[in-house]
Design an enzyme around this catalytic site. Structure first.
Site, PDB file in Angstrom:
ATOM      1  N   ASP A 147       0.838  -1.201   0.000  1.00 14.10           N
ATOM      2  CA  ASP A 147       0.000   0.000   0.000  1.00 14.10           C
ATOM      3  C   ASP A 147       0.869   1.246   0.000  1.00 14.10           C
ATOM      4  O   ASP A 147       0.509   2.247  -0.617  1.00 14.10           O
ATOM      5  CB  ASP A 147      -0.972  -0.058   1.174  1.00 14.10           C
ATOM      6  CG  ASP A 147      -1.985  -1.196   0.959  1.00 14.10           C
ATOM      7  OD1 ASP A 147      -1.671  -2.346   1.301  1.00 14.10           O
ATOM      8  OD2 ASP A 147      -3.055  -0.916   0.380  1.00 14.10           O
ATOM      9  N   ASN A 166       1.860  -2.742   4.156  1.00  6.73           N
ATOM     10  CA  ASN A 166       0.969  -3.596   3.365  1.00  6.73           C
ATOM     11  C   ASN A 166      -0.027  -4.241   4.328  1.00  6.73           C
ATOM     12  O   ASN A 166       0.077  -4.117   5.550  1.00  6.73           O
ATOM     13  CB  ASN A 166       1.779  -4.647   2.592  1.00  6.73           C
ATOM     14  CG  ASN A 166       0.943  -5.365   1.544  1.00  6.73           C
ATOM     15  OD1 ASN A 166       0.149  -4.741   0.835  1.00  6.73           O
ATOM     16  ND2 ASN A 166       1.086  -6.674   1.448  1.00  6.73           N
TER      17      ASN A 166
END
Lengths: 350, 350
Positions: free
Chosen positions: B241, B251
């Site tokens: 992310d 993430n």
């Protein structure tokens, strides 16, 4: 002297694992609890073994269920010729203790004790069912006393205020940990990974803590390392399905990766239970592979497309280097020291 | 020259994230997929932002949904005075890129590009909706080309035959990894942790692999370390992310503990994506806490008793020491070298 039944009524009521009535073993269906409170009725020992294999009860539950299965077998053996009765009891003991492969060594000891009590009664012309039940209740009382002692040793390792990270459901042991901590005025909170696919952490451990008034937070199984990295837990504890004498711990899958993360963040991992003399090394343990469909479903609903495979090892292996201490009813041990205390004594020489 | 659309039709069809029609953004409801194929219809950009916040689409999905939300805002701005139109577009860009806190920096870039294209059209008396849509499709094409290049660099790191452990859903990136591996004749299998509470691993990654004919096995989130300990996976990959320029990877929660286990077993962890110039260090990232109720339910059913708390950090942080390589569309980088390649260039001096 410490008595197991201080506060035990509460734990026994909560545990509500299984009971015996006129040859029937009635087992709480933990696959559904706490959403549903339903019981599986087993008319004989083979039904009990099937229920254990089907995970109707897990963790410490199979211990009592299998013991009651032996009582049922003793009732069935009543009135048979001693040879035939002995055969029935031996078959029952084998079937019940081998209902699941990983824990068969741990299940054999008490099942064989109940078997012996039933057989002795038959040989003396007494009621084997009553003898088996009395033997089992005596073993259960000893088991609870041991669990209370283990809980007390564990609590002695905790700081005055701490949040404990758990895994799966440590059954009577976690109950006594919470009970003894309260008696000693320690402020304990729990963080419970939910423990997929059966969700014993969310369903059983968190429910027990909630019933006992202990603050408890459930996380999913991908969060323990994050929780540890944020300093949210000071201790990681679990029970064990097998503690080998070489210090390897076999417990619900996921224990190993939490232990790795705990070590990475300087958080101690204490394993609670009894080292298994029948398992001198980890080579003696078979890791049970269960039905892959179980990981492809959650709360009864499919989680992926047909055609996707699943893999479900029920347990994993934590090596002794990740185990800070093994906490037993006898005291607190290094995982590297178990063989010196728990190995079977060699037979005396002539 | 490599073109993104080699085999892209398949991936685009599979991804089926969102589409645009007459001001409406129609988003596949990934909270239900693949059990149900349902769409959430968003009549304006605020509804799109709400859908993103409510996890109707996740992973890379919000990128397209937010872009289409800007197209919808451009349509609404059509015919307004330029000042007012500019205000509407700025409000939409802010709302859409801040729908979720952790990823706002990553979402801002393309949303602002679409905003600028719409504004330029208005200032030139052209149709802002058409300009915004054309701009977004151009950015999407570039995004897919970048994903294909990233996939190719990743595949270059894999042995000829290997099983890849994943986490959550790497969206277009995992699609191109599987596509390029097939083009190159590498034999790939996947093991996907299910990724609770939303089960993106089971529902999305495993379904994509299954649709592409790649052998795939789902495990629960407590099993990665066991799988790695048994040598069942040779590589661990994930998208991210946020990839900070200091090499920290943000993430889906669980990535960190898999990376810890991968390092313990000598398995490399490759993170796929674009380092974020807006995130020079991990201190710039806020970890989103989502509704705790989500971890207390599975497939819509409660997993524990009322009174039990939940905790749901959506992401975790993997430090650079656990990251073997950062794989981008430009090449393969050490996590410690990102700042030298991806930092914003200082403005030229006079």
């Amino acid at each position: 002297m410490t008595r197991a039944d201080d506060g035990l009524g509460f734990i026994l009521r909560y545990e509500n694992v299984a009971r015996y009535q006129d040859g029937e073993v009635i087992i709480l269906d933990r696959r559904k609890y706490p959403a549903l409170v339903e019981y599986v009725r087993c008319p004989d020992y083979t039904a009990v073994a099937q229920a254990i294999a089907a995970m109707v009860t897990q963790s410490g539950g199979p211990w009592l269920a299998a013991g009651l299965g032996m009582v049922s077998a003793a009732r069935a053996a009543h009135g048979l010729a001693p040879d035939k009765a002995s055969e029935v009891l031996a078959q029952a003991a084998y079937t019940l203790s081998h209902a699941r492969p990983t824990t068969s060594a741990r299940m054999a000891a008490h099942v064989q004790r109940v078997q012996a009590a039933a057989l002795a009664a038959i040989q003396q012309g007494e009621d084997p069912e009553a003898a088996a039940y009395a033997c089992l209740m005596d073993l259960l009382e000893k088991r609870y006393l041991q669990a209370r002692k283990t809980g007390a040793f564990a609590v002695s390792l905790f700081p005055q205020t701490c949040t404990i990270l758990t895994q799966c459901f440590a059954e009577t042991l976690i109950g006594f940990v919470l009970l003894v901590a309260r008696e000693q005025g320690k402020q304990i909170e729990l963080i419970c990974p939910e423990t997929r696919p059966y969700l014993q952490g969310a369903r059983l451990t968190a429910s027990l803590a909630c019933d006992m008034g202990v603050p408890v937070t459930v996380i999913t199984d991908n969060m323990p390392a994050y929780v540890l990295s944020r300093g949210m837990a000071q201790v990681f504890i679990s029970a064990a399905d097998v503690i080998c004498l070489d210090g390897h711990v076999v417990n619900k899958v996921g224990t190993y990766q939490i232990a790795l993360a705990a070590q990475a963040h300087g958080v101690p991992y204490y394993v609670l239970g009894s080292p298994s003399p029948a398992n001198p090394t980890i080579q003696s343990v078979e890791i049970e592979l269960r039905d892959p469909q179980e990981v492809l479903h959650a709360m009864g609903a499919a989680t992926t497309k047909p055609g996707v495979q699943g893999f479900y090892p029920a347990f994993d292996i934590t090596p002794p280097r990740l185990v800070s201490a093994v906490v037993t009813g006898e005291g607190i041990y290094s995982p590297y020291d178990l063989v010196n205390h728990f190995a079977p004594r060699p037979p005396a020489e002539d």
